[in-house]
Design an enzyme around this catalytic site. Structure first.
Site, PDB file in Angstrom:
ATOM      1  N   TYR A  60     -35.106  22.841 -41.553  1.00 48.87           N
ATOM      2  CA  TYR A  60     -35.229  23.580 -40.295  1.00 48.87           C
ATOM      3  C   TYR A  60     -36.175  24.761 -40.530  1.00 48.87           C
ATOM      4  O   TYR A  60     -35.870  25.695 -41.257  1.00 48.87           O
ATOM      5  CB  TYR A  60     -33.882  24.067 -39.768  1.00 48.87           C
ATOM      6  CG  TYR A  60     -32.865  22.963 -39.527  1.00 48.87           C
ATOM      7  CD1 TYR A  60     -33.251  21.635 -39.371  1.00 48.87           C
ATOM      8  CD2 TYR A  60     -31.509  23.258 -39.438  1.00 48.87           C
ATOM      9  CE1 TYR A  60     -32.313  20.634 -39.160  1.00 48.87           C
ATOM     10  CE2 TYR A  60     -30.563  22.267 -39.218  1.00 48.87           C
ATOM     11  CZ  TYR A  60     -30.981  20.946 -39.086  1.00 48.87           C
ATOM     12  OH  TYR A  60     -30.046  19.963 -38.877  1.00 48.87           O
ATOM     13  N   SER A 206     -25.616  17.348 -32.479  1.00 49.58           N
ATOM     14  CA  SER A 206     -26.133  17.151 -31.110  1.00 49.58           C
ATOM     15  C   SER A 206     -25.008  16.724 -30.168  1.00 49.58           C
ATOM     16  O   SER A 206     -25.136  15.750 -29.407  1.00 49.58           O
ATOM     17  CB  SER A 206     -27.281  16.135 -31.088  1.00 49.58           C
ATOM     18  OG  SER A 206     -28.350  16.561 -31.891  1.00 49.58           O
ATOM     19  N   GLY A 209     -25.854  16.235 -26.544  1.00 47.08           N
ATOM     20  CA  GLY A 209     -27.007  15.380 -26.240  1.00 47.08           C
ATOM     21  C   GLY A 209     -28.286  16.191 -26.137  1.00 47.08           C
ATOM     22  O   GLY A 209     -29.126  15.945 -25.287  1.00 47.08           O
TER      23      GLY A 209
HETATM   24  N1  NAP Z   1     -27.762  16.166 -39.539  1.00 44.04           N
HETATM   25  C1  NAP Z   1     -28.770  15.970 -38.718  1.00 44.04           C
HETATM   26  O1  NAP Z   1     -29.615  15.101 -38.929  1.00 44.04           O
HETATM   27  C2  NAP Z   1     -28.899  16.836 -37.493  1.00 44.04           C
HETATM   28  C3  NAP Z   1     -29.789  16.476 -36.458  1.00 44.04           C
HETATM   29  C4  NAP Z   1     -29.850  17.289 -35.338  1.00 44.04           C
HETATM   30  C5  NAP Z   1     -29.051  18.435 -35.252  1.00 44.04           C
HETATM   31  N2  NAP Z   1     -28.231  18.776 -36.278  1.00 44.04           N
HETATM   32  C6  NAP Z   1     -27.384  19.992 -36.215  1.00 44.04           C
HETATM   33  O2  NAP Z   1     -26.569  19.923 -35.048  1.00 44.04           O
HETATM   34  C7  NAP Z   1     -26.712  21.121 -34.297  1.00 44.04           C
HETATM   35  C8  NAP Z   1     -26.495  20.858 -32.810  1.00 44.04           C
HETATM   36  O3  NAP Z   1     -27.355  19.836 -32.339  1.00 44.04           O
HETATM   37  P1  NAP Z   1     -28.594  20.112 -31.354  1.00 44.04           P
HETATM   38  O4  NAP Z   1     -28.911  21.557 -31.379  1.00 44.04           O
HETATM   39  O5  NAP Z   1     -29.618  19.111 -31.700  1.00 44.04           O
HETATM   40  O6  NAP Z   1     -28.084  19.660 -29.917  1.00 44.04           O
HETATM   41  P2  NAP Z   1     -26.885  20.028 -28.932  1.00 44.04           P
HETATM   42  O7  NAP Z   1     -25.904  20.900 -29.574  1.00 44.04           O
HETATM   43  O8  NAP Z   1     -26.442  18.724 -28.380  1.00 44.04           O
HETATM   44  O9  NAP Z   1     -27.657  20.783 -27.744  1.00 44.04           O
HETATM   45  C9  NAP Z   1     -28.339  21.986 -27.938  1.00 44.04           C
HETATM   46  C10 NAP Z   1     -28.913  22.399 -26.591  1.00 44.04           C
HETATM   47  O10 NAP Z   1     -27.828  22.607 -25.683  1.00 44.04           O
HETATM   48  C11 NAP Z   1     -28.003  23.861 -25.022  1.00 44.04           C
HETATM   49  N3  NAP Z   1     -26.683  24.414 -24.719  1.00 44.04           N
HETATM   50  C12 NAP Z   1     -25.703  24.775 -25.593  1.00 44.04           C
HETATM   51  N4  NAP Z   1     -24.621  25.227 -24.935  1.00 44.04           N
HETATM   52  C13 NAP Z   1     -24.936  25.177 -23.611  1.00 44.04           C
HETATM   53  C14 NAP Z   1     -24.242  25.538 -22.433  1.00 44.04           C
HETATM   54  N5  NAP Z   1     -22.993  26.027 -22.484  1.00 44.04           N
HETATM   55  N6  NAP Z   1     -24.865  25.363 -21.251  1.00 44.04           N
HETATM   56  C15 NAP Z   1     -26.139  24.862 -21.173  1.00 44.04           C
HETATM   57  N7  NAP Z   1     -26.850  24.506 -22.270  1.00 44.04           N
HETATM   58  C16 NAP Z   1     -26.248  24.670 -23.476  1.00 44.04           C
HETATM   59  C17 NAP Z   1     -28.749  24.723 -26.010  1.00 44.04           C
HETATM   60  O11 NAP Z   1     -29.380  25.774 -25.325  1.00 44.04           O
HETATM   61  P3  NAP Z   1     -29.789  27.166 -26.050  1.00 44.04           P
HETATM   62  O12 NAP Z   1     -30.370  26.760 -27.371  1.00 44.04           O
HETATM   63  O13 NAP Z   1     -30.765  27.760 -25.123  1.00 44.04           O
HETATM   64  O14 NAP Z   1     -28.589  27.972 -26.287  1.00 44.04           O
HETATM   65  C18 NAP Z   1     -29.702  23.692 -26.638  1.00 44.04           C
HETATM   66  O15 NAP Z   1     -30.861  23.541 -25.830  1.00 44.04           O
HETATM   67  C19 NAP Z   1     -28.127  21.613 -34.646  1.00 44.04           C
HETATM   68  O16 NAP Z   1     -28.294  22.977 -34.356  1.00 44.04           O
HETATM   69  C20 NAP Z   1     -28.187  21.287 -36.123  1.00 44.04           C
HETATM   70  O17 NAP Z   1     -27.559  22.327 -36.867  1.00 44.04           O
HETATM   71  C21 NAP Z   1     -28.136  17.980 -37.386  1.00 44.04           C
END
Ligand code: NAP
Length: 330
Positions: A60, A206, A209
């Site tokens: 990251y 995620s 989503g």
């Molecule tokens: N192991 C892997 O391969 C892998 C891959 C992808 C991700 N990850 C990890 O998983 C974590 C989470 O996944 P992700 O960030 O990809 O996706 P996610 O958690 O599904 O979605 C993140 C998005 O949701 C928005 N959001 C969060 N809470 C919200 C709410 N209450 N209302 C409206 N929008 C909201 C965020 O906005 P804001 O950012 O503007 O707050 C961001 O744009 C990552 O940060 C990472 O640490 C791991």
């Protein structure tokens, strides 16, 4: 907030994914522009409301996200459980392949310890399986790092059920981090049951989503340049419309509980069992505060049944068709 167990670690039932916070000023952000000061304030606020589980990775940034997390946790490291990940070959700031060779794993561990400004990493995940290194050798190296006090617990990410089983035969695997949400259900048939059988906590990434399930993300063509989701098939054209049908179910359940769609999406995962710890990504305090409310939301059996069937077939491939590396669970 309630706590859950990940191997020897006690973590908040909901963690905080820090990937979207990136790290370096001016860096292309995955999910819209990043305000670094706000991202750091978000980590501080997470600690204030009892969220202690922070997810980052070498890739990251690369590198800069670990530094941002360390900066935010300065003086409060003892309150936090830090998870980071290794396993990529990084060239010119980009993923150039995987690398879980023992020497490389040790190098990355030392570099992450330095960037995170800590003497121990609480949870060290292999980010993607390296077909060139048997999982037994990878876990052997990680078990040595546990014995040496460099890491507290071992995790894997996006591996198959068979690989997880082989890994668990070598040393305790505390966590499996793989994509799991209302629109990414593949893990439910074999991988999640295997993790449960083996006593491995599931950390769904995620879980919103990438924001879609909150109903607040516009379709791909309306997203700004540089937003990762612009190229995600699930956000495009007819796929977007078909997938939004499921969000309508999420929204109606949210309305019935005076909750938000994000809270419903996370509460659905929390209801899967005490061995599930979702890590929503929030880079702003407003989204964090909203999402954290999921810990207090109790869905009924009818709600869960409706959510389980809300999106039987997600329209559009996960990660798109080109990203075979990210999609294949080895
Ligand atoms: N192991 C892997 O391969 C892998 C891959 C992808 C991700 N990850 C990890 O998983 C974590 C989470 O996944 P992700 O960030 O990809 O996706 P996610 O958690 O599904 O979605 C993140 C998005 O949701 C928005 N959001 C969060 N809470 C919200 C709410 N209450 N209302 C409206 N929008 C909201 C965020 O906005 P804001 O950012 O503007 O707050 C961001 O744009 C990552 O940060 C990472 O640490 C791991």
């Amino acid at each position: 907030m309630q706590t859950r167990k990940i191997g020897p670690l006690t973590v908040s039932a909901i963690g905080l994914g820090c990937m979207g916070m990136a790290g370096t000023a001016g860096q292309a952000a995955m999910y819209g522009p990043v305000d670094r000061a706000e991202a750091i304030a978000t980590i501080h606020h997470a600690l204030d409301i009892g969220i202690n589980f922070f997810d980052t990775a070498e890739i990251y940034g690369p590198f800069a996200n670990e530094e941002l997390v360390a900066e935010a946790l300065a003086g409060r490291r003892h309150q936090a459980v830090i998870a980071t990940k290794f396993g990529f070959r990084i060239e010119n700031g980009r993923v150039a392949g995987v690398n879980s060779q023992p020497a490389h794993t040790r190098e990355v561990c030392e570099a992450s310890l330095k960037r995170l400004n800590t003497d121990v990493i609480d949870l060290f995940y292999q980010h993607r399986v390296d077909p060139a290194v048997p999982i037994e050798d990878v876990v052997g190296t990680l078990a040595d790092l546990v014995k040496e006090g460099k890491i507290r617990a071992i995790g894997l990410s996006e591996c198959s059920a068979a690989t997880l089983r082989r890994a668990c035969a070598v040393a305790p695997i505390a966590a499996l981090q793989s994509e799991w949400s209302l629109w990414e259900r593949d893990v439910e048939s074999e991988i999640a049951p295997t993790a449960r059988e083996l006593g491995v906590t599931f950390v769904p990434y995620s879980p919103l989503g990438r924001g879609f399930l909150t109903g607040s993300v516009p379709r791909a063509e309306d997203l700004p340049d540089g937003d990762y989701r612009k190229a995600d098939p699930r956000y495009q054209g007819e796929n977007y419309d078909a997938n939004m049908a499921a969000v309508a179910v999420v929204k109606s359940i949210a309305t019935a509980h005076s909750a938000s769609p994000a809270q419903v999406a996370i509460a659905w995962l929390l209801a899967k069992g005490p061995d599930v710890v979702p890590i929503p990504g929030c880079k702003r305090r407003t989204t964090l505060i909203d999402t954290a409310g999921a810990a207090a939301l109790h869905l009924t059996a009818d709600d869960i049944a409706a959510l389980d069937t809300a999106l039987p077939q997600t329209a559009g491939l996960r990660y798109g068709s080109k990203a075979a590396l990210a999609m294949t669970r080895l």
